[in-house]
Motif scaffolding. Structure first.
Motif, mmCIF file in Angstrom:
data_model
loop_
_atom_site.group_PDB
_atom_site.id
_atom_site.type_symbol
_atom_site.label_atom_id
_atom_site.label_comp_id
_atom_site.label_asym_id
_atom_site.label_seq_id
_atom_site.Cartn_x
_atom_site.Cartn_y
_atom_site.Cartn_z
ATOM 1 N N ALA A 208 0.825 -1.205 0.000
ATOM 2 C CA ALA A 208 0.000 0.000 0.000
ATOM 3 C C ALA A 208 0.859 1.254 0.000
ATOM 4 N N ILE A 209 0.509 2.195 -0.850
ATOM 5 C CA ILE A 209 1.233 3.475 -0.911
ATOM 6 C C ILE A 209 0.880 4.362 0.281
ATOM 7 N N THR A 210 -0.213 4.046 0.954
ATOM 8 C CA THR A 210 -0.728 4.933 1.994
ATOM 9 C C THR A 210 0.169 5.022 3.216
ATOM 10 N N PHE A 211 0.887 3.953 3.532
ATOM 11 C CA PHE A 211 1.553 3.881 4.819
ATOM 12 C C PHE A 211 3.064 3.751 4.760
ATOM 13 N N GLU A 212 3.652 3.700 3.561
ATOM 14 C CA GLU A 212 5.096 3.495 3.458
ATOM 15 C C GLU A 212 5.724 4.537 2.553
ATOM 16 N N PRO A 213 6.772 5.219 3.000
ATOM 17 C CA PRO A 213 7.417 6.225 2.143
ATOM 18 C C PRO A 213 7.922 5.607 0.845
ATOM 19 N N PRO A 214 7.783 6.309 -0.272
ATOM 20 C CA PRO A 214 8.230 5.751 -1.555
ATOM 21 C C PRO A 214 9.716 5.438 -1.583
ATOM 22 N N TYR A 215 10.521 6.211 -0.897
ATOM 23 C CA TYR A 215 11.965 5.984 -0.868
ATOM 24 C C TYR A 215 12.301 4.581 -0.347
ATOM 25 N N LEU A 216 11.563 4.129 0.668
ATOM 26 C CA LEU A 216 11.811 2.804 1.240
ATOM 27 C C LEU A 216 11.218 1.692 0.389
ATOM 28 N N LEU A 217 9.997 1.889 -0.085
ATOM 29 C CA LEU A 217 9.356 0.844 -0.880
ATOM 30 C C LEU A 217 10.074 0.633 -2.204
ATOM 31 N N ALA A 218 10.591 1.708 -2.783
ATOM 32 C CA ALA A 218 11.347 1.566 -4.032
ATOM 33 C C ALA A 218 12.533 0.625 -3.846
ATOM 34 N N ARG A 219 13.216 0.740 -2.705
ATOM 35 C CA ARG A 219 14.355 -0.140 -2.447
ATOM 36 C C ARG A 219 13.902 -1.585 -2.267
ATOM 37 N N ARG A 220 12.818 -1.806 -1.513
ATOM 38 C CA ARG A 220 12.347 -3.175 -1.290
ATOM 39 C C ARG A 220 11.971 -3.857 -2.596
ATOM 40 N N LEU A 221 11.293 -3.137 -3.465
ATOM 41 C CA LEU A 221 10.864 -3.725 -4.728
ATOM 42 C C LEU A 221 12.033 -3.923 -5.685
ATOM 43 N N SER A 222 12.978 -2.996 -5.707
ATOM 44 C CA SER A 222 14.178 -3.202 -6.532
ATOM 45 C C SER A 222 14.953 -4.421 -6.050
ATOM 46 N N THR A 223 15.041 -4.577 -4.735
ATOM 47 C CA THR A 223 15.732 -5.746 -4.175
ATOM 48 C C THR A 223 15.087 -7.032 -4.651
ATOM 49 N N MET A 224 13.751 -7.084 -4.593
ATOM 50 C CA MET A 224 13.030 -8.276 -5.040
ATOM 51 C C MET A 224 13.219 -8.511 -6.537
ATOM 52 N N ASP A 225 13.244 -7.438 -7.311
ATOM 53 C CA ASP A 225 13.436 -7.589 -8.754
ATOM 54 C C ASP A 225 14.827 -8.134 -9.059
ATOM 55 N N TYR B 153 -6.085 8.321 -4.476
ATOM 56 C CA TYR B 153 -5.564 8.236 -5.838
ATOM 57 C C TYR B 153 -4.751 9.478 -6.196
ATOM 58 N N ASP B 154 -5.121 10.648 -5.664
ATOM 59 C CA ASP B 154 -4.293 11.835 -5.876
ATOM 60 C C ASP B 154 -2.911 11.622 -5.266
ATOM 61 N N LEU B 155 -2.893 11.065 -4.071
ATOM 62 C CA LEU B 155 -1.635 10.732 -3.409
ATOM 63 C C LEU B 155 -0.858 9.711 -4.229
ATOM 64 N N ALA B 156 -1.580 8.729 -4.776
ATOM 65 C CA ALA B 156 -0.928 7.677 -5.559
ATOM 66 C C ALA B 156 -0.283 8.225 -6.825
ATOM 67 N N ASP B 157 -0.906 9.220 -7.448
ATOM 68 C CA ASP B 157 -0.319 9.811 -8.655
ATOM 69 C C ASP B 157 1.067 10.383 -8.361
ATOM 70 N N MET C 184 3.648 7.564 -7.566
ATOM 71 C CA MET C 184 4.195 6.894 -8.739
ATOM 72 C C MET C 184 5.275 7.741 -9.400
ATOM 73 N N SER C 185 5.087 9.044 -9.434
ATOM 74 C CA SER C 185 6.118 9.910 -10.014
ATOM 75 C C SER C 185 7.438 9.778 -9.262
ATOM 76 N N VAL C 186 7.350 9.717 -7.925
ATOM 77 C CA VAL C 186 8.565 9.549 -7.125
ATOM 78 C C VAL C 186 9.225 8.207 -7.428
ATOM 79 N N MET C 187 8.423 7.159 -7.484
ATOM 80 C CA MET C 187 8.974 5.826 -7.761
ATOM 81 C C MET C 187 9.650 5.781 -9.128
ATOM 82 N N TYR C 188 9.007 6.359 -10.139
ATOM 83 C CA TYR C 188 9.590 6.347 -11.481
ATOM 84 C C TYR C 188 10.882 7.143 -11.525
ATOM 85 N N LYS C 189 10.928 8.266 -10.814
ATOM 86 C CA LYS C 189 12.168 9.047 -10.769
ATOM 87 C C LYS C 189 13.303 8.239 -10.154
ATOM 88 N N LEU C 190 12.998 7.508 -9.080
ATOM 89 C CA LEU C 190 14.021 6.691 -8.426
ATOM 90 C C LEU C 190 14.445 5.528 -9.314
#
Length: 482
Positions: free
Chosen positions: A106-123, A158-162, A165-171
């Motif tokens: 969920a994007i609601t409760f986790e900073p994008p900076y941290l989630l981006a790392r977790r997902l990159s690690t899994m990838d 969804y406004d928050l999600a938009d 996603m921009s932050v995640m794509y930049k990272l």
């Protein structure tokens, strides 16, 4: 040529997912959900059946709307206890080579900076076999337990999600250039600092000045799933999703939904086939129709109506204990899963009641249940594809792993005979397998692509500005401008 059907197994790191009470069945292994063997055995079984994906749902709250308490959910193990969905992925990847893994976060409760790392690690660890299911948590109990006063309103999420996603794509796409990692033992340069860039994001919801912590993973941006077919959800999916899950009760009800999603994708400049659409079903099968029906009736004897009403309370935000059992359900606007009641009320000749939910939804939860032998089930799955316009199925279970094993043993051979299921895996990453793209990267029409290399030739780590001295740097630059 018959269209191949994509097959995704639907599970959650809990005891009771979509079918309440089934954990009591003598063949169920659901109580082993917190062992590594449960997940590695499942991954091997799915690869044996040439499934495309294991999709793992998640919530970080408790279903406590029904009767104003979480007691029914706790008693029946209805999505609680629930573990973190990331935990078993590495182990499953280690015992398989091709089956892919979708993770809900969920994007609601986790900073994008941290989630981006977790997902990159899994990838990295799965060699590109990872997807992220982008959700904004719908449970108010989750919001309260992470320190919020209440759940964020549905459309605002969804406004928050938009922006998220921009932050995640930049990272993922912009922070590290393609040639940044050199691994040069002679020069002693592992990464060229001139090719790693801080993203300097400062928006309404997020401030991320620094650069991504991970080097580019095989897909860079993981394959993107989205589960939410409300009007706002469809708009979000038409921009970002490469796979989407919808909830409908019939192929006829699915058709306008799938058409709308693809029309919206075209308006975004994407192709109609750039989003693979999945619908949720539970299949109870056996050697023939009669064997499947006997199995279904046996399963029903273990079902829990209280547990299912607890789940529906969380999904809809409605306390069903306040309804007359024969009262028709009506859709309403709230901050829960709007598509849940919409799937039961919009475009349906049947008026669903609380009693209908208890009777017909204790197995299968949010989706329809198909009961029959291989030919009957295959016929119905083909109707969903040919009439409903879906590309594949998120297959929930009644009894785990038996429901999935039955599908592999009985239905998959019939689908292969009809040219509908793969016998061998295509090579490559998840994106290449699902979309047939020539590379692992997002398509050029996907919004993530505009961020690829966007910082090349601009400020880099070489320039000596990092997140730690960002405020000082910005102050100095502003002062100089004055």
């Amino acid at each position: 040529m018959a269209k191949r059907i994509l097959l995704s197994a639907f599970d959650m790191t809990c005891v009771g997912h979509q079918s309440t009470g089934m954990w009591r069945h003598p063949e169920s292994q659901a109580s082993d959900y917190n062992t590594i063997e449960y997940w590695t055995n499942m991954a091997r079984e799915l690869e044996r059946g040439r499934f495309d994906c294991l999709f793992i749902a998640d919530v970080v709250g408790v279903y406590d709307v029904y009767r104003g308490t979480g007691a029914a959910a706790v008693k029946d193990a209805a999505q609680v206890p629930v573990n973190d969905p990331f935990g078993a992925i590495s182990a499953m990847a280690a015992v398989t080579s091709n089956v892919c893994f979708g993770i809900t976060a969920a994007i609601t409760f986790e900073p994008p900076y941290l989630l981006a790392r977790r997902l990159s690690t899994m990838d990295h660890l799965t060699r590109g076999r990872i997807a992220w299911n982008v959700v904004s948590s719908y449970l108010n109990s989750a919001a309260l337990n992470v320190g919020m006063d209440r759940q964020i309103a549905h459309d605002e999420r969804y406004d928050l999600a938009d922006e998220y996603m921009s932050v995640m794509y930049k990272l993922w796409e912009g922070s590290w250039e393609d040639e940044a990692v050199d691994r040069n033992r002679e020069t002693g340069v592992f990464t060229d600092p001139s090719k790693v860039h801080p993203i300097r994001h400062a928006g309404k919801y997020y401030k991320v000045p620094g650069f991504h912590l991970c080097e580019p993973s095989p897909q860079r941006t993981p394959f993107i799933f989205q589960a939410g077919a409300s009007g706002r959800g469809r708009q979000f999916a038409s921009q970002h999703a490469e796979g989407m899950f919808i909830l409908t009760t019939s192929p006829e009800a699915a058709k306008p939904v799938t058409e709308d999603i693809r029309n919206l994708a075209e308006k975004q400049g994407r192709s109609r086939d750039s989003i693979k659409i999945f619908t949720l079903v539970t299949v109870i099968t056996g050697a023939n129709d009669e064997a499947a029906e006997r199995k279904y009736q046996e399963y029903l004897s273990y079902s829990s109506s209280e547990g299912m009403l607890a789940l529906y309370g969380g999904w809809t935000g409605i306390d069903f204990s306040q309804y007359d059992p024969e009262q028709p359900l009506e859709a309403m606007d709230n901050d829960s899963l709007r598509t849940t009641l919409e799937s039961l009320t919009h475009g349906q000749s049947r008026k669903w009641t609380v009693q209908d939910v208890i009777k017909d939804r204790t197995i299968g939860g949010l989706g329809p249940v198909l009961v029959g032998g291989p030919e009957k089930v295959a016929d119905e799955l083909e109707r969903w594809v040919d009439i409903g316009g879906v590309d594949g199925f998120n297959l929930a279970y009644a009894v785990t792993p038996g429901t999935t094993t039955d599908f592999i043993n009985y239905v998959v051979p019939e689908l292969r005979r009809r040219g509908r299921a793969q016998s061998e895996y295509a090579p490559g990453t998840m994106r290449e397998k699902f979309l047939g793209t020539p590379t692992a990267r997002v398509e050029t029409t996907h919004p993530a692509d505009q961020f690829h290399g966007m910082y090349a030739g601009k400020e880099s780590v070489q320039d000596g500005t990092t997140s730690s001295n960002f405020e000082q740097h910005e102050f100095a630059r502003a002062t100089a401008a004055e």
